[in-house]
Design an enzyme around this catalytic site. Structure first.
Site, PDB file in Angstrom:
ATOM      1  CE  LYS A  77      -3.926   1.640   2.870  1.00  0.00           C
ATOM      2  NZ  LYS A  77      -4.701   1.346   4.107  1.00  0.00           N
ATOM      3  CB  SER A 152      -8.047   3.217   3.221  1.00  0.00           C
ATOM      4  OG  SER A 152      -7.198   2.557   4.141  1.00  0.00           O
ATOM      5  CB  SER A 176      -8.181   0.321   6.049  1.00  0.00           C
ATOM      6  OG  SER A 176      -8.905   1.516   6.060  1.00  0.00           O
TER       7      SER A 176
END
Lengths: 475, 96
Positions: A77, A152, A176
């Site tokens: 990420k 996310s 997330s």
């Protein structure tokens, strides 16, 4: 046929010289390019990935020992500090940020021979549940391009579902990792708070942020966790790892396992088709020998309100470091320092970051602190006590990961509160610091549904072992 | 009942070092007010006899040996500076 073998097999192939690490990097980069239209990737770390792969191949050729993830490509990420590409957290304010050091999690994976090939999209600063808050682009759901992948860590989830690499890393502050895993049909593991060092990861809410793997199977997740877990002097909140290796999972059989089904997660707001898939999963789990009962944690209905006080408060504090002076977006127009701060932040931060900074500033401000922040910290204790009571009776708690399947692009983006409510089944776990996993449970109208399993603090090994057994009966 | 006025949000923006346009100010006032109204849910909860939770690890006074370790070089640490002079961070004037 699956693009990638299970991670342990990939490693065996690399170590035996059957497959080169360079060819694995080539394959991953080719997949990334071929599936670029899903917009899951912000940048590739091509040059560095090939250098590392060549090193690993040379070690194999020289008969030297390689690690437990030798040659395995992965995607981080974009809120992990990584060499070889910018670290942006998908925010304009960090665009162009070139990390001076790497996060501990990345260092530990590299020490085992893993190779980071790309950075995945996210909601800017991990603020969001759909990747629609990314300052750069929205990722599309691998199962339906008109829908969000969740967030996310939506870019990481989509990348694993699209098989761009064998695994990805995510971060989970309020769901997330788990919610995008549910929406995109992959395994998402949120460890006990403190089990994986947060050093070198862009901070969101420091009392709930955790790092975890996103994979296709529980076994892969356990191996990746095992390579990252444990104390780190660079993060004073890290805890001791368990005596047993997380990668050596226990029992295959569910006989005698006590599971509490969370009553509060089956009420109003739960999509009826999601409920059907979860009910079917529960039947299979019962059939496999587990004892399943309903359990009530009444304070769960307070968790989201509690979360949206504590987390913005911590965000407002953590995001105060972005002042445009030492790194990040800077505007040269201001004529004094104070205006330079204000202008750099006003232009650099997106809508959601600003909203959360201001909410956090409000709940921490003089006159409101006791009513909001202090009250939320007390309610947090109440919630934790209910989890403790439940774990006196049950090995794991079970519920849906999210109230719906992946929603349409734009469906909730005009109302922030509506978007926050999509996290209603994941935030409590973060407030309590306990570990949880989202496993693919089946499909509803062609879209993945995730089942969430939650265990007591530091019971990661037990949770992964039970999850692997449940994964076996759900397939 | 509204919890936050336009002026309250203007003050929050100032405290947060953010500048808002008229349009943003109006939008945020409405949105933040709705979120604060939602979290009001907690006001009615009985929390007597409970201690607040600030962290969940139970760790106290985490220390480490005080020793020199290799870290990124000065050049590495300064490479992201938006503006500099003689390897120093250059900022706008502070006093009028």
């Amino acid at each position: 046929m699956s693009t990638w073998k299970p991670i342990t097999q990939i490693v065996q192939d690399v170590q035996s010289g059957t497959v080169s690490a360079v060819s694995l990097v080539e394959k991953s980069l080719a997949e990334i390019e071929a599936k670029a239209d899903y917009r899951s990737i912000i940048a590739v770390t091509k040059e560095r990935a090939f250098e590392r792969a060549a090193q690993i191949d040379a070690q194999v050729a020289a008969g030297q020992s390689t690690g437990r993830l030798a040659g395995v490509p992965f995607i981080a990420k974009d809120n992990f500090l990584v060499f070889g590409a910018d670290t942006t957290a998908a925010s304009n304010i960090l665009k162009g940020f070139d990390a001076p050091y790497q996060s501990t999690a990345i260092e530990r994976l590299e020490a085992e021979g893993a190779i980071c090939v790309a950075k995945a999209n996210l909601d800017a600063f991990a603020h969001g549940s759909s990747t629609e808050n990314s300052d750069f682009m929205t990722t599309l759901n691998p199962h339906d391009k008109t829908r969000v992948p969740g967030g996310s860590s939506g870019g990481s989830a989509a990348a694993v579902a699209l098989e761009l690499a064998p695994f990805a890393l995510g971060t989970d502050t309020g769901g997330s990792i788990r919610q995008p895993a549910s929406f995109s049909g992959v395994v998402g593991y949120k460890p006990t708070y403190g089990l994986v060092s947060r050093s070198g990861v862009v901070a969101m809410a420091s009392s709930t942020d955790v790092i975890g793997p996103m994979t296709r199977t529980v076994e892969d997740a356990a191996l990746v966790l095992d390579c990252m877990a444990g104390k780190d002097i660079l993060d004073g909140t890290t805890i001791e790892r368990a005596a047993e290796a997380y990668s050596q999972l226990g029992q295959q059989d569910l006989t005698g396992v006590k599971i509490g089904v969370i009553k509060e997660y089956f009420g109003e707001g739960l999509d009826s088709e999601v409920k059907t898939v979860i009910d079917q999963a529960i039947e299979k789990i019962k059939h496999a020998g587990a004892t399943v009962e309903e359990v009530s944690l009444p304070s769960l209905k307070l968790a989201l309100a509690c979360y949206y006080i504590i987390v913005p408060a911590e965000i407002s504090s953590n995001l105060s470091r972005y002042d445009g002076q030492r790194y990040g977006y800077f505007t040269d127009d201001a004529d004094d320092l104070d205006h330079s701060y204000t202008q750099s932040r006003s232009i650099g931060f997106g809508d959601e970051a600003k909203r959360r900074i201001m909410i956090g500033t409000y709940v921490l401000s003089s006159g409101y602190y006791d009513a909001y922040y202090q009250k939320a910290q007390l309610v947090r204790t109440k919630l934790i006590n209910e989890f403790k009571d439940a774990f006196n009776k049950y090995d794991v708690l079970l519920g849906p990961t999210a109230p719906t399947t992946a929603f349409k692009l734009g469906e909730h983006s005009s109302d922030p509160l509506e978007m926050y409510l999509t996290d209603i089944m994941t935030v409590a776990v973060n407030l309590a610091g306990v570990p949880a996993i989202s496993l693919p449970a089946g499909l509803s109208d062609g879209l993945p549904v995730g089942v969430q399993l939650i265990a007591n603090q530091s019971n990661d090994h037990q949770l992964l072992s039970i999850a692997r057994s449940i994964e076996g009966v759900l397939v | 009942m509204a919890h936050l006025s336009r002026d309250d949000v203007l003050k929050l923006a100032r405290l947060s070092k953010l500048e808002l346009t008229e349009e943003q100010l109006e939008k945020y006032t409405k949105e933040i007010d709705a979120i604060v109204a939602y979290v009001e849910l907690l006001q009615a909860v009985d929390v007597s006899d409970l201690e607040p939770t600030n962290q969940v690890t139970g760790l106290v006074n985490v220390t480490r040996t005080d020793e020199v370790k290799e870290y990124a070089s000065q050049i590495e640490l300064l490479k992201n500076l938006p503006d500099s002079e003689n390897d120093q961070i250059k900022v706008k004037r502070m006093i009028g």
